[in-house]
Design a protein around this motif. Structure first.
Motif, PDB file in Angstrom:
ATOM      1  N   GLU A 232       0.795  -1.229   0.000  1.00  0.00           N
ATOM      2  CA  GLU A 232       0.000   0.000   0.000  1.00  0.00           C
ATOM      3  C   GLU A 232       0.830   1.284   0.000  1.00  0.00           C
ATOM      4  O   GLU A 232       0.274   2.347   0.160  1.00  0.00           O
ATOM      5  CB  GLU A 232      -0.965   0.001   1.194  1.00  0.00           C
ATOM      6  CG  GLU A 232      -0.237   0.023   2.516  1.00  0.00           C
ATOM      7  CD  GLU A 232      -1.178   0.087   3.693  1.00  0.00           C
ATOM      8  OE1 GLU A 232      -2.351   0.406   3.496  1.00  0.00           O
ATOM      9  OE2 GLU A 232      -0.711  -0.168   4.804  1.00  0.00           O
TER      10      GLU A 232
ATOM     11  N   HIS B 103       1.212   7.140   4.414  1.00  0.00           N
ATOM     12  CA  HIS B 103       1.333   7.312   2.964  1.00  0.00           C
ATOM     13  C   HIS B 103       1.723   8.747   2.618  1.00  0.00           C
ATOM     14  O   HIS B 103       1.108   9.694   3.099  1.00  0.00           O
ATOM     15  CB  HIS B 103      -0.003   7.020   2.289  1.00  0.00           C
ATOM     16  CG  HIS B 103      -0.534   5.652   2.570  1.00  0.00           C
ATOM     17  ND1 HIS B 103      -1.313   4.970   1.684  1.00  0.00           N
ATOM     18  CD2 HIS B 103      -0.390   4.842   3.629  1.00  0.00           C
ATOM     19  CE1 HIS B 103      -1.626   3.798   2.195  1.00  0.00           C
ATOM     20  NE2 HIS B 103      -1.087   3.710   3.385  1.00  0.00           N
TER      21      HIS B 103
ATOM     22  N   GLU C  94      -3.310   4.797  -5.511  1.00  0.00           N
ATOM     23  CA  GLU C  94      -2.777   3.958  -4.425  1.00  0.00           C
ATOM     24  C   GLU C  94      -3.749   2.822  -4.091  1.00  0.00           C
ATOM     25  O   GLU C  94      -3.378   1.643  -4.044  1.00  0.00           O
ATOM     26  CB  GLU C  94      -2.563   4.851  -3.194  1.00  0.00           C
ATOM     27  CG  GLU C  94      -2.275   4.135  -1.915  1.00  0.00           C
ATOM     28  CD  GLU C  94      -0.813   3.788  -1.774  1.00  0.00           C
ATOM     29  OE1 GLU C  94      -0.005   4.712  -1.681  1.00  0.00           O
ATOM     30  OE2 GLU C  94      -0.511   2.594  -1.756  1.00  0.00           O
TER      31      GLU C  94
END
Lengths: 376, 241
Positions: free
Chosen positions: A265, A275, A318
């Protein structure tokens, strides 16, 4: 004035070249096939689909925003209404270009009408967005003729609002009913898509309007933009909250698919496990928007909305890629355990073509359709 | 109307791959696409290791996610339970492939059988080009093409559509077994009507406890696996601390 005309001509020429390149890309895809994409039977959906989701959701967000003056009767936002509806149409056209070139056989689309499958979320997504486009075009036509408040015009506004609420739910359910990919499964994706739609639509409107204002100056009071910036902040806050909740649930679970998902991820890198695209494309603009000085400055609004617009695309990519990074079942025999993906030049050209169509429509609309017009 | 299913006896299966080769020939399956495939797995830590081999094909699920998700009903169920695909209606959205829990659907990213389109001969004036070879035998795409596949599906699918196992519906229609079952030298594949209590399939399912792939997601797959080949012996033990 002539300098402006000259700039417009240059801009049109650039867009014309982009459209020509896009048409060549279309020809190549139809003749050579989607082998031109860096996809395979594991990474099935890639950049063009991510762009479709991104633009279609933004279009829904713009339509929802247009409902403030057109459905809920907030009269002070009427100077924005026509532009919002037009931007929604143009953005949706860009989305359709992107998905049209993602499909293997676009000519068979006729069977969407002649052989519909009502249990398919893709069918509903296509039908709803198709209908939404028609409704928005008719609504825009009426507004352009000066019919803002007739019963039919109001009914169209209400219909477009409802369609814009349902369409993101359908995009979410395309992923949400996929039993084979647990990390997508469930109603979370639908709610996420709806929230992302509203946030990205608001970001797109602010970014675009403020840039056009800088270039043209159209006399819309700046305090109205400040109010939109506040709406934008609230929308971003909701997405931030939902994203944190999603992270918390995903981190806490020990369902094997989620544990595997964690390995894939971070397509765009991570900073201390978070992220990059979420940090820079969602949390950072949200923090910026919390400062009234930033929220009230034109530069601050443009910067925050630009960050959100960029971040949103990366966030969609993503999620899209992380669920497809490892082969399902026997495909592990032909493919490695993890698949690397970077878009091919042709995928970037599809993206460029979709943006080109969208920007061409924006530019022509801004030039010829008096988008800041309001009744009386 | 029968409801077709297949039992794969893992004790009989030796992993020779004859099913996959037969399937490829019967259905004109292009390179890179596998209607009949396998899952292999090595478990344990050396020297205590073991190799597992599970042949795979479309599970012809009762509640097929590919059928539910297909926007144009290109992917559909036949009355006999076969999950069938109609490439003429396929828009190439690949949702069936995305949605299939078993990884048995493939997309034609390019025009199939590329090798046989080549117009260049290895030795000019000496050997025929692949294209010429196809022409000489009067075939369309490959010299070894099976025209019978074309009875219920285009014999060769085109680029931009998906394809997958159809339980050899064109053969079943004629009262023949799917080619993979027929070709299996060990009789590891048993095909038949699961609704008929006297069918070999029903008898085997009553005799052995079967397992199915990803049963827990509720698709009700109709490929059943029984037994498992294991010649290993071990000294009886109660373990130890």
């Amino acid at each position: 004035m002539s300098a402006k005309k000259g700039l417009f001509s240059i801009w049109m020429a650039i867009l014309g070249i982009i459209i020509l390149i896009g048409l060549f890309t279309t020809y190549k895809l139809f003749t050579t096939g989607h082998v031109l994409f860096n996809t395979n039977d594991v990474v099935i959906w890639s950049l063009p689909l991510g762009v479709y989701i991104y633009l279609a959701l933004a279009s829904s967000g713009l339509t929802i925003l247009a409902a403030l003056p057109l459905v809920f009767g907030i009269g002070k936002y009427e100077p924005f209404a026509k532009r919002l509806v037009f931007l929604a149409i143009a953005t949706l056209c860009g989305a359709f270009v992107s998905i049209g070139l993602e499909l293997g056989n676009v000519f068979h689309m006729i069977y969407i009408m002649f052989s519909p499958n009502l249990s398919s979320p893709i069918w509903w997504m296509g039908a709803i967005y198709g209908l939404e486009l028609i409704v928005l075009i008719v609504k825009f036509g009426l507004m352009h003729k000066g019919d803002w408040h007739s019963g039919f015009s109001k009914a169209l506004a209400t219909a477009s609002f409802i369609l814009a609420l349902v369409a993101p739910l359908m995009i979410g359910s395309v992923f949400g009913i996929t039993e084979s990919r647990v990390t997508y499964f469930g109603p979370v994706m639908s709610i996420y898509c709806l929230l992302m739609a509203f946030m990205s639509g608001t970001a797109l409107f602010l970014f675009y309007s403020l840039i056009v204002n800088k270039l043209n100056g159209n006399g819309v009071p700046t305090e109205l933009y400040d109010e939109f910036a506040l709406i934008f902040t609230y929308a971003t806050a909701v997405v931030v909250g939902f994203t944190l909740l999603k992270f918390a649930i995903e981190s806490a679970t020990v369902v094997p698919e989620f544990l595997a998902y964690h390995q894939f991820e971070h397509a765009f890198g991570a900073i201390r496990g978070l992220h990059t695209e979420v940090l820079l494309g969602l949390f950072l603009p949200f923090v910026l928007l919390l400062f009234p000085a930033v929220r009230k400055s034109v530069g601050g609004k443009i910067a925050a909305s630009a960050l959100i617009l960029t971040g949103t695309l990366f966030m969609h990519m993503e999620i899209l890629l992380a669920g497809q990074s490892h082969p399902v079942g026997p495909k592990a025999e032909q493919y490695p355990e993890f698949i690397n993906y970077f878009p091919s030049i042709w995928e970037f050209l599809v993206f460029l073509f979709a943006l080109g169509i969208m920007l061409l429509l924006y530019s022509l609309g801004e030039r010829f359709l008096n988008l800041t017009e309001a009744p009386e | 109307m029968p409801r077709y299913a297949m039992v794969i006896d893992l004790q009989r299966c030796v992993g020779c791959g004859a099913c996959s080769i037969a399937c490829r020939n019967e259905n004109n399956v292009p390179e890179g696409i596998y209607w009949s495939n396998k899952i292999t797995e090595t478990v344990g830590t050396f020297p205590n290791v073991r190799y597992h081999y599970i042949p795979t094909l479309c599970n012809h699920c009762e509640y097929a996610p590919c059928v539910r998700g297909c926007p144009t009903q290109a992917m559909h169920k036949l009355d006999n339970g076969i999950t069938m695909h109609d490439p003429k209606k396929c828009i190439g959205c690949k949702y069936c492939e995305f949605n299939c829990p078993y990884g048995v659907i493939y997309f034609n990213w390019k025009a199939p059988h590329q090798f046989w389109r080549n117009k260049n001969s290895l030795l000019k004036g000496g050997t025929a080009s692949p294209r010429e070879e196809v022409k000489k035998v009067g075939a369309k795409k490959t010299p070894y093409e099976n025209p019978e596949r074309g009875a219920t599906l285009p014999a060769n699918r085109s680029k931009g559509v998906v394809e997958k196992c159809t339980f050899c519906d064109h053969r079943v229609k004629k009262g023949l077994l799917p080619r993979c079952a027929e070709a299996c030298p060990a009789n590891a594949r048993v095909f038949g009507d699961i609704k008929d209590p006297n069918s070999d399939v029903s008898k085997l399912l009553g005799k052995f406890r079967p397992f199915r792939l990803r049963e827990q997601i509720g698709t009700n797959p109709h490929i059943f696996y029984i037994r498992g080949f294991n010649p290993a012996q071990y000294k009886q033990t109660k373990g130890g601390i």
